[in-house]
Design an enzyme around this catalytic site. Structure first.
Site, PDB file in Angstrom:
ATOM      1  N   ARG A 147     -35.790 -45.378  62.744  1.00 47.50           N
ATOM      2  CA  ARG A 147     -36.128 -46.255  61.624  1.00 47.50           C
ATOM      3  C   ARG A 147     -36.209 -45.455  60.325  1.00 47.50           C
ATOM      4  NH1 ARG A 147     -41.504 -48.910  64.086  1.00 47.50           N
ATOM      5  NH2 ARG A 147     -41.593 -46.812  64.998  1.00 47.50           N
TER       6      ARG A 147
ATOM      7  N   LYS B 292     -43.376 -43.625  60.903  1.00 46.17           N
ATOM      8  CA  LYS B 292     -44.342 -43.070  61.842  1.00 46.17           C
ATOM      9  C   LYS B 292     -45.197 -41.989  61.197  1.00 46.17           C
ATOM     10  CE  LYS B 292     -45.043 -43.904  65.443  1.00 46.17           C
ATOM     11  NZ  LYS B 292     -46.096 -44.846  65.899  1.00 46.17           N
TER      12      LYS B 292
ATOM     13  N   TYR C 120     -47.481 -45.829  59.094  1.00 46.12           N
ATOM     14  CA  TYR C 120     -48.270 -46.025  60.303  1.00 46.12           C
ATOM     15  C   TYR C 120     -48.915 -44.687  60.642  1.00 46.12           C
ATOM     16  CZ  TYR C 120     -45.915 -50.498  61.230  1.00 46.12           C
ATOM     17  OH  TYR C 120     -45.447 -51.788  61.146  1.00 46.12           O
TER      18      TYR C 120
ATOM     19  N   HIS D 216     -52.320 -44.464  62.770  1.00 48.30           N
ATOM     20  CA  HIS D 216     -53.035 -44.538  64.046  1.00 48.30           C
ATOM     21  C   HIS D 216     -53.992 -43.360  64.212  1.00 48.30           C
ATOM     22  CE1 HIS D 216     -50.477 -47.868  65.307  1.00 48.30           C
ATOM     23  NE2 HIS D 216     -49.422 -47.157  64.923  1.00 48.30           N
TER      24      HIS D 216
ATOM     25  N   GLU E  78     -51.300 -50.008  59.614  1.00 48.36           N
ATOM     26  CA  GLU E  78     -51.885 -50.784  60.704  1.00 48.36           C
ATOM     27  C   GLU E  78     -53.314 -51.243  60.437  1.00 48.36           C
ATOM     28  OE1 GLU E  78     -53.074 -46.572  61.560  1.00 48.36           O
ATOM     29  OE2 GLU E  78     -51.233 -47.557  60.902  1.00 48.36           O
TER      30      GLU E  78
ATOM     31  N   ASP F 188     -49.998 -46.251  71.032  1.00 49.16           N
ATOM     32  CA  ASP F 188     -50.210 -45.668  69.709  1.00 49.16           C
ATOM     33  C   ASP F 188     -51.692 -45.523  69.393  1.00 49.16           C
ATOM     34  OD1 ASP F 188     -47.820 -44.941  68.513  1.00 49.16           O
ATOM     35  OD2 ASP F 188     -47.332 -46.977  67.928  1.00 49.16           O
TER      36      ASP F 188
END
Length: 371
Positions: A15, A75, A94, A96, A118, A270
């Site tokens: 991505r 990510k 993102y 996490h 997120e 994740d």
């Protein structure tokens, strides 16, 4: 503002954090967009397409990170990227962090301002920047699970829909949120015998009405999870606590009593995973065995379908990226309480309560940061 987009380097992560349409939008608002060369190739987007939309191409990761006022990623940064962190850097991705102690430590130590996709949360508790990837991961889960069931892949050799005269696979979905609902839709479409468990009875009513009794809806508790899993051919874990570690719903002991060759797909990996034995795997080596059951715990499932995922993600992120670029991050967060909840670290402190709790760190109040 200078908005920079590096290439993703996580294992089999194809991505990219922006599409040409997103570049065009930012340039039209007077911002400079810099894209690392080749960043979009995995999503079938060429450097030429970015240039045509108004972006400049950077020759490598170092120059891309160094140029950024705002750095957009998909990510979380991996260890080799930590050296690019610097005081005052604004990172939007993102993250996490509740499941990433080392990354949290680095962001704090280097005084990075980090906003996590997120944990942006609407007043309805919906997670607008997690939703599109949850939809992708949810729809992928029964597909990758069905593939893992093939005998050459270590599974029991079971065809999910079966054929006339045979039983279809029994698929249990833990959680009826965005990812779980998406998993249910595909599992039903594949012809499986589907059960979904959730603590929200109203959500179960909605699913029951939607599928007109085609799906079993069960109020989730330890007893019912045990009962459903021991008879399941596939269990899909899709339970999420926003910003925090996922609850462990399936113990090692329970797995020991499941069918040999059963497949467990952990969408929540994740956030630490909702199965006791879960640990993050990669697309290159996606599964491992526990008590004869096959665990699929790829931490970036949507990365397998980057063309769809990149466009879905940019559709969701662009209103927030535009607000930050146009107004500066402090003003954008003051104006939008949902976006403000995305702030995880700033100036050497942790601003997200679930992240601070996960790592036993002091919590800095959001109000003091935005004051």
């Amino acid at each position: 503002m200078r908005v920079a987009i590096p290439a993703e380097i996580k294992n089999n992560e194809f991505r990219v954090a922006i599409t040409p349409a997103g570049v065009h939008d930012l340039v039209a608002h007077g911002h400079e967009v810099l894209v690392e060369t080749g960043a979009g190739l995995g999503s079938s987007i060429s450097d030429e397409q970015y240039v045509a939309a108004g972006a400049s191409i950077c020759p490598d990761a170092a120059s891309t990170w160094a140029a950024a006022d705002l750095l957009l990623k998909v990510k979380e940064p991996v260890e080799s990227e930590y050296r690019y962190f610097r005081e005052g850097m604004l990172l939007f991705a993102y993250l996490h962090l509740a499941a990433e102690p080392e990354l949290t430590s680095e962001l704090v130590a280097r005084r990075v301002t980090a906003i996590a996709y997120e944990t942006v949360q609407l007043p309805t508790r919906a997670l607008p920047l997690l939703a599109p990837m949850s939809e992708v991961a949810g729809r992928l889960a029964p597909i990758v699970g069905a593939n893992a069931m093939l005998k050459p892949n270590g599974g029991p050799g079971l065809l999910v829909p079966g054929v006339p005269g045979t039983y279809p696979a029994t698929i249990v979905v833990l959680g009826g949120g965005v990812a779980g609902t998406s998993a249910v839709a595909i599992a039903v479409g594949l012809g499986a015998d589907v059960t979904v468990l959730d603590t929200n009875i109203q959500r179960l009513r909605e699913l029951d009405e939607l599928y007109a009794g085609r799906v079993r809806t069960i109020a989730s508790n330890g007893f019912e999870i045990d009962r459903a899993c021991v008879s399941a051919d596939m269990v899909i874990g899709s339970v999420l606590v926003p910003g925090a570690k996922a609850p462990k719903l399936v113990s090692n002991e329970l797995v020991s009593r499941m069918k040999p060759g059963s497949v467990l797909v952990d969408i929540a990996v994740d956030q630490g995973g909702c199965f006791a034995d879960s640990h993050a795997t990669t697309h290159a080596d996606p599964t491992f065995t526990v008590h004869g059951s096959l665990f699929y715990c790829v931490a970036n499932m949507p990365g397998a379908v980057p063309n769809t995922s990149t466009y879905a993600l940019t559709n969701a992120t662009m209103p927030y990226v535009r607000a930050i670029a146009n107004n500066g991050w402090r003003a954008a967060l003051r104006a939008d309480a949902s976006l403000a909840l995305g702030l995880n670290t700033h100036d050497g402190g942790v601003v997200s309560a679930p992240v601070a709790m996960a790592h036993s760190l002091d919590l800095r109040s959001l109000e003091s940061v935005l004051a």
